[in-house]
Design a protein around this motif. Sequence first.
Motif, PDB file in Angstrom:
ATOM      1  N   LEU A  23       0.833  -1.196   0.000  1.00 46.00           N
ATOM      2  CA  LEU A  23       0.000   0.000   0.000  1.00 46.00           C
ATOM      3  C   LEU A  23       0.869   1.248   0.000  1.00 46.00           C
ATOM      4  N   ALA A  24       0.725   2.065  -1.046  1.00 38.56           N
ATOM      5  CA  ALA A  24       1.447   3.337  -1.119  1.00 38.56           C
ATOM      6  C   ALA A  24       0.638   4.423  -0.420  1.00 38.56           C
ATOM      7  N   LEU A  77       8.849   6.306  -1.607  1.00 36.99           N
ATOM      8  CA  LEU A  77       8.180   6.877  -2.779  1.00 36.99           C
ATOM      9  C   LEU A  77       8.935   8.060  -3.377  1.00 36.99           C
ATOM     10  N   ALA A  78       9.985   8.518  -2.699  1.00 36.63           N
ATOM     11  CA  ALA A  78      10.701   9.721  -3.148  1.00 36.63           C
ATOM     12  C   ALA A  78      11.347   9.547  -4.518  1.00 36.63           C
ATOM     13  N   VAL A  79      11.598   8.330  -4.940  1.00 41.75           N
ATOM     14  CA  VAL A  79      12.260   8.100  -6.234  1.00 41.75           C
ATOM     15  C   VAL A  79      11.305   8.264  -7.410  1.00 41.75           C
ATOM     16  N   LEU A  80      10.007   8.365  -7.143  1.00 46.16           N
ATOM     17  CA  LEU A  80       9.020   8.432  -8.205  1.00 46.16           C
ATOM     18  C   LEU A  80       8.851   9.854  -8.731  1.00 46.16           C
ATOM     19  N   THR A  81       8.469   9.956  -9.982  1.00 52.65           N
ATOM     20  CA  THR A  81       8.121  11.244 -10.587  1.00 52.65           C
ATOM     21  C   THR A  81       6.602  11.309 -10.691  1.00 52.65           C
ATOM     22  N   LEU A  82       5.978  11.972  -9.715  1.00 55.02           N
ATOM     23  CA  LEU A  82       4.524  12.008  -9.624  1.00 55.02           C
ATOM     24  C   LEU A  82       3.994  13.346 -10.127  1.00 55.02           C
ATOM     25  N   THR A  83       2.851  13.283 -10.822  1.00 56.43           N
ATOM     26  CA  THR A  83       2.274  14.486 -11.410  1.00 56.43           C
ATOM     27  C   THR A  83       0.965  14.903 -10.766  1.00 56.43           C
ATOM     28  N   GLY A  84       0.369  14.015  -9.953  1.00 57.68           N
ATOM     29  CA  GLY A  84      -0.960  14.276  -9.422  1.00 57.68           C
ATOM     30  C   GLY A  84      -2.058  13.740 -10.315  1.00 57.68           C
ATOM     31  N   GLU A 103       5.973   4.474   2.152  1.00 58.68           N
ATOM     32  CA  GLU A 103       5.750   5.848   2.578  1.00 58.68           C
ATOM     33  C   GLU A 103       6.771   6.778   1.918  1.00 58.68           C
ATOM     34  N   ALA A 104       6.903   7.981   2.472  1.00 57.28           N
ATOM     35  CA  ALA A 104       7.623   9.065   1.797  1.00 57.28           C
ATOM     36  C   ALA A 104       9.012   8.667   1.312  1.00 57.28           C
ATOM     37  N   ASP A 105       9.821   8.062   2.159  1.00 54.53           N
ATOM     38  CA  ASP A 105      11.195   7.743   1.782  1.00 54.53           C
ATOM     39  C   ASP A 105      11.244   6.808   0.582  1.00 54.53           C
TER      40      ASP A 105
END
Length: 379
Positions: free
Chosen positions: A73-74, A117-124, A113-115
Amino acid sequence: MRHSRRNRTGGALLIGALCWAAQAQQPPAASAPALPGTPAAAPAGAPVTQPAAPGTTITIVMPDGSTRAQIVLAIPPLSNLAALQGTAGNAARTIDQTLRRDLDKSGIFRLQEADELAVLTLTGDLAHDADQYRSLGAEMLLQNEIKQDGDRLVIEGRLIDLASRQPIVGKRYRGTFDLARRIAHTFADEIVLYLTGKRGIALTSIAFASDRDGEKEIYLMDYDGFDQRRITGHRSISMSPAWRPTGDVLSYVSYFGGQGPSIYLADILSGRKSPVVTSGSLNTSPTFSPDGRRLAFARGLGSNIEIFTCRRDGSELRQLTSSPGIDTNPAWSPNGNEIAFTSSRSGSPQIYVVDAEGTNLRRVTFDGDYNEGASWSPD
């Protein structure tokens, strides 16, 4: 310690063990419908969450007997948390932290969690971001938004199946700042209910005895150790709390009447305490029947101890056992038809079962020379 309980039906007897929804290395039988994205096969400070030991494997057992790993779960950070200041900001952080902790403690999820997921390029944009999350192995996404509405917070949360990109749980809560933990617990339980068919334990409480204030009294705390508070003030020895299945009343043992250990009830909402059984030299180990109408307990008869039952007001006192050994620690079956208990009548503590009317008594443990503390499987 005793968790608050709910009504149960049926059940198999467990000896000296607790049944958990998910357990490291040894999966129990849990009830859960098919999941979206399922593969084919302490007072001075906040309690500390203990992570699973390195190498530990937690397995979820499905209704058909098949097993699967934890759901990945992200949970990205709240995007608007910095905009909430003061008490509102603290309450929002409490909701966020409590919800994450509840889902982690459920055993169903492995959180990203944040750490991580930090490698991802998220756009919303979920159409783009879903594949980003899935590249890290995430199966579901929890999106939360918390806003301030005067002296209240509004949280809108969605649990999304990343394979289909469809929301599978959506909830909106509105409450005052002091309800932050309750809001988080409620949402966590709804998520667990949807995925497993059984409501989670985040809204339950634990009753326990402590002498932290000088005398042993009865206390309550949330299931995760927060909000510890005393509910008796007898200035004596009080112990052995046991929940009524409705979760609104506790039975317990106290010496405060000066007549030896006696059984009392505590109404949680009103704070009212009332005596149940105070006669005799010893009354201990009370436990409610599944319908909450009767109590089973151990009662001294001279130098002997037997199992008795009574109505919750102490009337209709009935003796169920009679032996030269010590009979104690009764436990009602989930359907209310039987009572398991510990007895030394064979020379060593063993588990016996008797019908609730006192008939059909039989021994159920034969291996080992010390078996005690029976508990029933809820289903």
